[in-house]
Scaffold this motif. Sequence first.
Motif, PDB file in Angstrom:
ATOM      1  N   UNK A 147      34.051 -10.683 -85.886  1.00  0.00           N
ATOM      2  CA  UNK A 147      32.669 -10.884 -85.466  1.00  0.00           C
ATOM      3  C   UNK A 147      31.672 -10.529 -86.567  1.00  0.00           C
ATOM      4  N   UNK A 148      31.904  -9.420 -87.274  1.00  0.00           N
ATOM      5  CA  UNK A 148      30.923  -8.914 -88.234  1.00  0.00           C
ATOM      6  C   UNK A 148      31.138  -9.427 -89.659  1.00  0.00           C
ATOM      7  N   UNK A 149      32.379  -9.715 -90.037  1.00  0.00           N
ATOM      8  CA  UNK A 149      32.659 -10.088 -91.422  1.00  0.00           C
ATOM      9  C   UNK A 149      33.130 -11.528 -91.591  1.00  0.00           C
ATOM     10  N   UNK A 150      34.019 -12.002 -90.740  1.00  0.00           N
ATOM     11  CA  UNK A 150      34.644 -13.305 -90.937  1.00  0.00           C
ATOM     12  C   UNK A 150      33.807 -14.471 -90.420  1.00  0.00           C
ATOM     13  N   UNK A 151      33.000 -14.256 -89.399  1.00  0.00           N
ATOM     14  CA  UNK A 151      32.231 -15.350 -88.796  1.00  0.00           C
ATOM     15  C   UNK A 151      31.438 -16.118 -89.849  1.00  0.00           C
ATOM     16  N   UNK A 152      31.651 -17.439 -89.896  1.00  0.00           N
ATOM     17  CA  UNK A 152      30.892 -18.309 -90.792  1.00  0.00           C
ATOM     18  C   UNK A 152      31.345 -18.288 -92.242  1.00  0.00           C
ATOM     19  N   UNK A 153      32.444 -17.598 -92.535  1.00  0.00           N
ATOM     20  CA  UNK A 153      32.899 -17.487 -93.921  1.00  0.00           C
ATOM     21  C   UNK A 153      34.304 -18.056 -94.083  1.00  0.00           C
ATOM     22  N   UNK A 154      34.577 -18.574 -95.281  1.00  0.00           N
ATOM     23  CA  UNK A 154      35.947 -18.887 -95.673  1.00  0.00           C
ATOM     24  C   UNK A 154      36.582 -17.607 -96.185  1.00  0.00           C
ATOM     25  N   UNK A 155      37.906 -17.510 -96.085  1.00  0.00           N
ATOM     26  CA  UNK A 155      38.587 -16.235 -96.302  1.00  0.00           C
ATOM     27  C   UNK A 155      39.708 -16.343 -97.321  1.00  0.00           C
ATOM     28  N   UNK A 156      39.803 -15.335 -98.186  1.00  0.00           N
ATOM     29  CA  UNK A 156      41.024 -15.097 -98.957  1.00  0.00           C
ATOM     30  C   UNK A 156      41.367 -13.619 -98.810  1.00  0.00           C
ATOM     31  N   UNK A 157      42.656 -13.322 -98.705  1.00  0.00           N
ATOM     32  CA  UNK A 157      43.098 -11.935 -98.569  1.00  0.00           C
ATOM     33  C   UNK A 157      44.057 -11.589 -99.699  1.00  0.00           C
ATOM     34  N   UNK A 158      44.080 -10.297-100.057  1.00  0.00           N
ATOM     35  CA  UNK A 158      44.935  -9.845-101.149  1.00  0.00           C
ATOM     36  C   UNK A 158      45.132  -8.345-101.037  1.00  0.00           C
ATOM     37  N   UNK A 159      46.131  -7.833-101.752  1.00  0.00           N
ATOM     38  CA  UNK A 159      46.380  -6.394-101.836  1.00  0.00           C
ATOM     39  C   UNK A 159      46.645  -6.024-103.283  1.00  0.00           C
ATOM     40  N   UNK A 160      45.663  -5.460-103.981  1.00  0.00           N
ATOM     41  CA  UNK A 160      45.847  -5.145-105.397  1.00  0.00           C
ATOM     42  C   UNK A 160      46.903  -4.082-105.651  1.00  0.00           C
ATOM     43  N   UNK A 161      47.227  -3.284-104.666  1.00  0.00           N
ATOM     44  CA  UNK A 161      48.252  -2.250-104.830  1.00  0.00           C
ATOM     45  C   UNK A 161      49.648  -2.853-104.902  1.00  0.00           C
ATOM     46  N   UNK A 162      49.890  -3.909-104.137  1.00  0.00           N
ATOM     47  CA  UNK A 162      51.233  -4.452-104.004  1.00  0.00           C
ATOM     48  C   UNK A 162      51.473  -5.727-104.809  1.00  0.00           C
ATOM     49  N   UNK A 163      50.451  -6.557-104.970  1.00  0.00           N
ATOM     50  CA  UNK A 163      50.667  -7.892-105.515  1.00  0.00           C
ATOM     51  C   UNK A 163      50.814  -7.922-107.034  1.00  0.00           C
ATOM     52  N   UNK A 164      50.044  -7.092-107.750  1.00  0.00           N
ATOM     53  CA  UNK A 164      50.041  -7.112-109.216  1.00  0.00           C
ATOM     54  C   UNK A 164      49.831  -8.533-109.737  1.00  0.00           C
ATOM     55  N   UNK A 165      48.904  -9.227-109.112  1.00  0.00           N
ATOM     56  CA  UNK A 165      48.662 -10.634-109.446  1.00  0.00           C
ATOM     57  C   UNK A 165      47.359 -10.762-110.236  1.00  0.00           C
ATOM     58  N   UNK A 166      47.213 -11.843-111.025  1.00  0.00           N
ATOM     59  CA  UNK A 166      45.983 -12.058-111.806  1.00  0.00           C
ATOM     60  C   UNK A 166      44.850 -12.568-110.926  1.00  0.00           C
ATOM     61  N   UNK A 167      44.330 -11.705-110.087  1.00  0.00           N
ATOM     62  CA  UNK A 167      43.293 -12.116-109.140  1.00  0.00           C
ATOM     63  C   UNK A 167      42.061 -12.675-109.829  1.00  0.00           C
ATOM     64  N   UNK A 168      41.617 -12.025-110.906  1.00  0.00           N
ATOM     65  CA  UNK A 168      40.373 -12.452-111.550  1.00  0.00           C
ATOM     66  C   UNK A 168      40.476 -13.887-112.039  1.00  0.00           C
ATOM     67  N   UNK A 169      41.632 -14.254-112.577  1.00  0.00           N
ATOM     68  CA  UNK A 169      41.822 -15.617-113.076  1.00  0.00           C
ATOM     69  C   UNK A 169      41.743 -16.635-111.939  1.00  0.00           C
ATOM     70  N   UNK A 170      42.415 -16.360-110.827  1.00  0.00           N
ATOM     71  CA  UNK A 170      42.415 -17.291-109.700  1.00  0.00           C
ATOM     72  C   UNK A 170      41.018 -17.384-109.082  1.00  0.00           C
ATOM     73  N   UNK A 171      40.350 -16.258-108.935  1.00  0.00           N
ATOM     74  CA  UNK A 171      39.010 -16.262-108.348  1.00  0.00           C
ATOM     75  C   UNK A 171      38.003 -16.954-109.258  1.00  0.00           C
ATOM     76  N   UNK A 172      38.125 -16.751-110.561  1.00  0.00           N
ATOM     77  CA  UNK A 172      37.209 -17.414-111.496  1.00  0.00           C
ATOM     78  C   UNK A 172      37.334 -18.928-111.377  1.00  0.00           C
ATOM     79  N   UNK A 173      38.570 -19.423-111.243  1.00  0.00           N
ATOM     80  CA  UNK A 173      38.774 -20.857-111.077  1.00  0.00           C
ATOM     81  C   UNK A 173      38.165 -21.341-109.771  1.00  0.00           C
ATOM     82  N   UNK A 174      38.309 -20.542-108.717  1.00  0.00           N
ATOM     83  CA  UNK A 174      37.733 -20.887-107.424  1.00  0.00           C
ATOM     84  C   UNK A 174      36.203 -20.970-107.527  1.00  0.00           C
ATOM     85  N   UNK A 175      35.592 -20.003-108.230  1.00  0.00           N
ATOM     86  CA  UNK A 175      34.141 -20.009-108.394  1.00  0.00           C
ATOM     87  C   UNK A 175      33.683 -21.199-109.236  1.00  0.00           C
ATOM     88  N   UNK A 176      34.453 -21.534-110.275  1.00  0.00           N
ATOM     89  CA  UNK A 176      34.060 -22.635-111.160  1.00  0.00           C
ATOM     90  C   UNK A 176      34.104 -23.982-110.445  1.00  0.00           C
TER      91      UNK A 176
END
Length: 234
Positions: A147-176
């Motif tokens: 109700x407070x956060x997801x309504x009206x928004x598109x969503x991506x989820x992640x866990x920086x503790x477990x994934x050890x993935x290049x989040x910044x690279x993927x997000x930068x491409x999404x923004x571009x």
Amino acid sequence: MLRKIIQIDEAACNGCGACAAACHEGAIGMVNGKAKLLREDYCDGLGDCLPACPTGAITFVEREAAAYDEAAVRRAQAGGGCPGSRVRFRPETADPAAPAAPGGQPSQLRQWPVELQLVPAAAPYFRDCDLLVAADCTAFAYGAFHERLLRGRSLVVACPKLDHAPYAEKLAELFRQNEIRSVTVARMEVPCCGGLTFAVQQALERSGKQIPLRVVTVSVEGELLSDEQLGGEA
């Protein structure tokens, strides 16, 4: 056997995922942001995916290919296949006046998949959207998440503790590739979640775009601790 089957030009594919959503048999999936014919035996050769492709990356060819296996398709549709790579999009958020699901409120989820490493950067649900980048624990800790956060928004989820993935690279491409109106980061109070905020800030810098950034912090007890505007205009 020699038969008509689709062919996908990877260079022409923009990763929107529309063909995967149009393929009712599940023959097409998204791999590293590109459409792939994953199962020749799932492709019926009828071409429902062709008109869905905005770049003309899909064509018919006649070549040696496995025969269409309708029985296998039906088994997969009945629950034997993983839907993680199938793009699904509901352009409108849930109607707040709609009847609640048994025992709860209507879901505000607009799309599938939601895992950051699975979503195609050019998926249709990212076009002209407000984006929520959420640490996966927040949806379980914060009772008003939908109700407070997801309504009206598109969503991506992640866990920086477990994934050890290049989040910044993927997000930068999404923004571009998309006109994102605003970004909200939902994180837990634990220190490792700071990596998610940092990745979003890095991605915004790399993309060269000025997008309003809001960071919401949730306690392990499920309380909203802070709500800060960190960049851009509110």
